[in-house]
Design an enzyme around this catalytic site. Sequence first.
Site, PDB file in Angstrom:
ATOM      1  N   HIS A  63       3.371   1.272   4.465  1.00 62.70           N
ATOM      2  CA  HIS A  63       2.880   1.841   5.716  1.00 62.70           C
ATOM      3  C   HIS A  63       3.576   1.146   6.884  1.00 62.70           C
ATOM      4  O   HIS A  63       4.309   0.166   6.699  1.00 62.70           O
ATOM      5  CB  HIS A  63       1.359   1.741   5.815  1.00 62.70           C
ATOM      6  CG  HIS A  63       0.800   0.359   5.845  1.00 62.70           C
ATOM      7  ND1 HIS A  63       0.859  -0.495   4.759  1.00 62.70           N
ATOM      8  CD2 HIS A  63       0.149  -0.329   6.821  1.00 62.70           C
ATOM      9  CE1 HIS A  63       0.284  -1.638   5.066  1.00 62.70           C
ATOM     10  NE2 HIS A  63      -0.157  -1.563   6.324  1.00 62.70           N
ATOM     11  N   HIS A  65       2.557  -0.590   9.564  1.00 65.12           N
ATOM     12  CA  HIS A  65       2.106  -1.792  10.256  1.00 65.12           C
ATOM     13  C   HIS A  65       3.146  -2.903  10.134  1.00 65.12           C
ATOM     14  O   HIS A  65       3.782  -3.074   9.089  1.00 65.12           O
ATOM     15  CB  HIS A  65       0.753  -2.248   9.711  1.00 65.12           C
ATOM     16  CG  HIS A  65      -0.387  -1.429  10.252  1.00 65.12           C
ATOM     17  ND1 HIS A  65      -1.602  -1.344   9.618  1.00 65.12           N
ATOM     18  CD2 HIS A  65      -0.483  -0.650  11.374  1.00 65.12           C
ATOM     19  CE1 HIS A  65      -2.414  -0.555  10.326  1.00 65.12           C
ATOM     20  NE2 HIS A  65      -1.751  -0.115  11.387  1.00 65.12           N
ATOM     21  N   ASP A  67       3.349  -6.115   9.756  1.00 69.69           N
ATOM     22  CA  ASP A  67       3.404  -7.160   8.733  1.00 69.69           C
ATOM     23  C   ASP A  67       3.927  -6.628   7.402  1.00 69.69           C
ATOM     24  O   ASP A  67       4.113  -7.393   6.453  1.00 69.69           O
ATOM     25  CB  ASP A  67       2.043  -7.838   8.551  1.00 69.69           C
ATOM     26  CG  ASP A  67       0.923  -6.881   8.183  1.00 69.69           C
ATOM     27  OD1 ASP A  67       0.948  -5.729   8.654  1.00 69.69           O
ATOM     28  OD2 ASP A  67       0.006  -7.278   7.430  1.00 69.69           O
ATOM     29  N   HIS A  68       4.190  -5.328   7.344  1.00 69.62           N
ATOM     30  CA  HIS A  68       4.757  -4.718   6.139  1.00 69.62           C
ATOM     31  C   HIS A  68       6.163  -4.162   6.347  1.00 69.62           C
ATOM     32  O   HIS A  68       6.801  -3.751   5.380  1.00 69.62           O
ATOM     33  CB  HIS A  68       3.836  -3.606   5.633  1.00 69.62           C
ATOM     34  CG  HIS A  68       2.518  -4.098   5.144  1.00 69.62           C
ATOM     35  ND1 HIS A  68       2.199  -4.225   3.815  1.00 69.62           N
ATOM     36  CD2 HIS A  68       1.427  -4.532   5.825  1.00 69.62           C
ATOM     37  CE1 HIS A  68       0.980  -4.708   3.698  1.00 69.62           C
ATOM     38  NE2 HIS A  68       0.487  -4.901   4.908  1.00 69.62           N
ATOM     39  N   HIS A 142      -6.291   4.027   5.070  1.00 65.80           N
ATOM     40  CA  HIS A 142      -6.112   2.910   6.001  1.00 65.80           C
ATOM     41  C   HIS A 142      -6.047   3.480   7.415  1.00 65.80           C
ATOM     42  O   HIS A 142      -6.168   4.697   7.605  1.00 65.80           O
ATOM     43  CB  HIS A 142      -4.833   2.140   5.634  1.00 65.80           C
ATOM     44  CG  HIS A 142      -4.695   0.822   6.326  1.00 65.80           C
ATOM     45  ND1 HIS A 142      -5.705  -0.119   6.371  1.00 65.80           N
ATOM     46  CD2 HIS A 142      -3.647   0.282   7.021  1.00 65.80           C
ATOM     47  CE1 HIS A 142      -5.275  -1.181   7.039  1.00 65.80           C
ATOM     48  NE2 HIS A 142      -4.045  -0.956   7.457  1.00 65.80           N
ATOM     49  N   ASP A 212      -2.113  -1.411   2.227  1.00 71.10           N
ATOM     50  CA  ASP A 212      -3.442  -1.669   2.781  1.00 71.10           C
ATOM     51  C   ASP A 212      -4.354  -0.476   2.495  1.00 71.10           C
ATOM     52  O   ASP A 212      -3.961   0.683   2.627  1.00 71.10           O
ATOM     53  CB  ASP A 212      -3.338  -1.917   4.282  1.00 71.10           C
ATOM     54  CG  ASP A 212      -2.688  -3.258   4.592  1.00 71.10           C
ATOM     55  OD1 ASP A 212      -2.320  -3.971   3.640  1.00 71.10           O
ATOM     56  OD2 ASP A 212      -2.541  -3.588   5.783  1.00 71.10           O
ATOM     57  N   HIS A 271      -2.220 -10.498   0.056  1.00 70.24           N
ATOM     58  CA  HIS A 271      -2.502 -10.065   1.432  1.00 70.24           C
ATOM     59  C   HIS A 271      -3.766 -10.740   1.957  1.00 70.24           C
ATOM     60  O   HIS A 271      -4.716 -10.103   2.402  1.00 70.24           O
ATOM     61  CB  HIS A 271      -2.645  -8.534   1.453  1.00 70.24           C
ATOM     62  CG  HIS A 271      -2.572  -7.923   2.826  1.00 70.24           C
ATOM     63  ND1 HIS A 271      -3.685  -7.692   3.596  1.00 70.24           N
ATOM     64  CD2 HIS A 271      -1.523  -7.475   3.549  1.00 70.24           C
ATOM     65  CE1 HIS A 271      -3.337  -7.121   4.730  1.00 70.24           C
ATOM     66  NE2 HIS A 271      -2.013  -6.987   4.735  1.00 70.24           N
TER      67      HIS A 271
END
Length: 317
Positions: A63, A65, A67-68, A142, A212, A271
């Site tokens: 996805h 976001h 941090d990914h 999510h 997530d 995570h």
Amino acid sequence: MLQFTFLGTSSGAPSLTRNVSGLAVRHSKSKDWILIDAGEGTQHQIQRAKLSLQHLQAICITHVHGDHCYGLMGLLASAGMNGRKEQLTIIAPKNIQLWFEATQQLTDLHLPYPLEFIDVNTLQQAIQINESIQLSAIALHHRVESYAFAIEVIQQQKKLNVDALNALSIPKGKLWGDLQQGKDVEYDGKLLMSNQYVEIQQHRVKAIIGGDNDQPELLSSACQDADVLIHESTYTQATLDKVGTAPMHSSAKMVAEFAEQVQLPNLVLTHFSARYHDHEGLNMLKNEAQQFYSGQLFLAEDLASYEFNADHVLVKI
């Protein structure tokens, strides 16, 4: 058969002990590998794990976001600077492609190798990444479009019927080797057919790697024949109850209950919120999961590798 190296296991932001999300997956007997997510700093972790960007076959982004995915652009640029020429496949939400195209235009990014973008939302059936790895996607729940990836390896192994060969007093060496390679051989005036002395054994491993997600049950069908689930466990249930449903993450309890329900033999949690990065915090997550899950449980560590061995057991290596 299948090996997992965690490049980052923190949620949201890195800490002194854990980088943000990244996971390398490869067939144990091959240098080729797949990257699942690429948080900021992933290319440094790749170097520490002694993985080569030249052998990277595909990048899967669960996805959008940061941090990914915030490490993706630098990683792609470094691969080019290191002389990569082969095409690289990126399987991700469509916005990742749009972000790349904007970055390419605004930062004068030129890659000496082609990219193939596959919108994960259009991935209706499994695709073959290389000769040994097959990949498919499962939609999750999510704050943004998020996916899990199912990775499956099927390996065939030829096994000689040693007892039958010894019973015929056939000497070890070239004759045995030729039979195992599928060749018919002549011995003592008799024709020995390979298919009568060689058994084809098929070994299969399937891993589900989630992005997530606050509804683990969405993976029920995919996990029915899976050997391991790798899933986020951002909080304990007590913390999740305090922060509420807005972050749309899972607790250790939620994932453990689900894994027990579908009878998964192996569960790897990752995570983790920075509040759990010390020994006491990790024990809280582990103890909570163990209350609800009776299978083999791992809490992922940065730069740690896990592998299914010859006995089909997941072990830390």
